[in-house]
Design a protein around this motif. Structure first.
Motif, PDB file in Angstrom:
ATOM      1  N   MET A   1       0.818  -1.192   0.000  1.00 31.36           N
ATOM      2  CA  MET A   1       0.000   0.000   0.000  1.00 31.36           C
ATOM      3  C   MET A   1       0.861   1.255   0.000  1.00 31.36           C
ATOM      4  O   MET A   1       0.417   2.306   0.372  1.00 31.36           O
ATOM      5  CB  MET A   1      -0.921  -0.003   1.218  1.00 31.36           C
ATOM      6  CG  MET A   1      -1.804   1.191   1.257  1.00 31.36           C
ATOM      7  SD  MET A   1      -2.868   1.258   2.699  1.00 31.36           S
ATOM      8  CE  MET A   1      -1.710   1.393   4.007  1.00 31.36           C
ATOM      9  N   LEU A  52      -5.691   2.593  -4.628  1.00 32.76           N
ATOM     10  CA  LEU A  52      -6.232   1.974  -3.423  1.00 32.76           C
ATOM     11  C   LEU A  52      -7.590   1.361  -3.714  1.00 32.76           C
ATOM     12  O   LEU A  52      -8.485   2.028  -4.206  1.00 32.76           O
ATOM     13  CB  LEU A  52      -6.401   3.012  -2.306  1.00 32.76           C
ATOM     14  CG  LEU A  52      -5.134   3.649  -1.778  1.00 32.76           C
ATOM     15  CD1 LEU A  52      -5.481   4.741  -0.774  1.00 32.76           C
ATOM     16  CD2 LEU A  52      -4.234   2.610  -1.138  1.00 32.76           C
ATOM     17  N   LEU A  57      -8.325  -3.096   1.083  1.00 32.22           N
ATOM     18  CA  LEU A  57      -7.796  -2.509   2.319  1.00 32.22           C
ATOM     19  C   LEU A  57      -8.559  -3.019   3.536  1.00 32.22           C
ATOM     20  O   LEU A  57      -7.959  -3.345   4.567  1.00 32.22           O
ATOM     21  CB  LEU A  57      -7.916  -0.982   2.275  1.00 32.22           C
ATOM     22  CG  LEU A  57      -6.781  -0.200   1.651  1.00 32.22           C
ATOM     23  CD1 LEU A  57      -7.107   1.293   1.653  1.00 32.22           C
ATOM     24  CD2 LEU A  57      -5.474  -0.448   2.351  1.00 32.22           C
TER      25      LEU A  57
END
Length: 176
Positions: A1, A52, A57
């Motif tokens: 990330m 993202l 996530l």
């Protein structure tokens, strides 16, 4: 990330077309649809500009952001068939929350049509309770936060005045 801070776009923009199905009987964007336009645009911005995927996530960290508050101002109508510009940016974060600012402008960016501040709490998917951002998430948030916007929960009306003052004092093409 890991987000590359080189050439990062902290305040991405998207041009949208106001569709018939999203309007009220006066031909204005329905008040509820502003949230759809703003939140969907932010999701697209996080995917495109920061690479993202919010679902990935949430799986990786067993947590996700949950909306706890919206502050919205409807300043000028977005009309049926009009092209609008939506800009989103992270204006605040701390150990357990974030605040996203979304602004809507006319196509030539001479008028602010609407401003939204959305506060989101980071919540564990296993406990359903607030949890702290990991070090990696905090690093990512620091990379994309816009530091030029002074965020204070009671400062929403002040922020509207700051943006609209730009239009009174500057050329129409100046970005906020």
């Amino acid at each position: 990330m890991k987000i590359s801070v080189e050439n990062i776009v902290k305040s991405p923009e998207t041009k949208l077309f106001v569709r018939f199905q999203d309007c009220d009987v006066l031909g204005h964007l329905n008040n509820v649809r502003y949230f759809d336009y703003f939140l969907n645009t932010r999701e697209e911005h996080t995917r495109y500009y920061y690479a993202l995927n919010l679902l990935e996530l949430s799986k990786k960290y067993q947590a996700n952001w949950v909306v706890t508050n919206h502050q919205i101002a409807y300043l000028r109508p977005a009309d049926l068939g009009e092209n609008i510009i939506i800009q989103t940016q992270l204006v605040h974060f701390d150990e357990t929350s974030i605040v996203i600012e979304a602004s809507m402008y006319n196509e030539t960016r001479t008028h602010l049509k609407s401003l939204l501040w959305t506060t989101m709490r980071y919540v564990s998917s296993t406990t359903g309770r607030s949890t702290e951002h990991s070090a990696e998430v905090l690093e990512m948030l620091a990379a994309i936060q816009v530091n030029e916007v002074e965020h204070q929960p009671e400062g929403f009306q002040k922020r509207i005045a700051e943006i609209t003052q730009v239009f009174k004092n500057a050329a129409p093409t100046k970005k906020v």
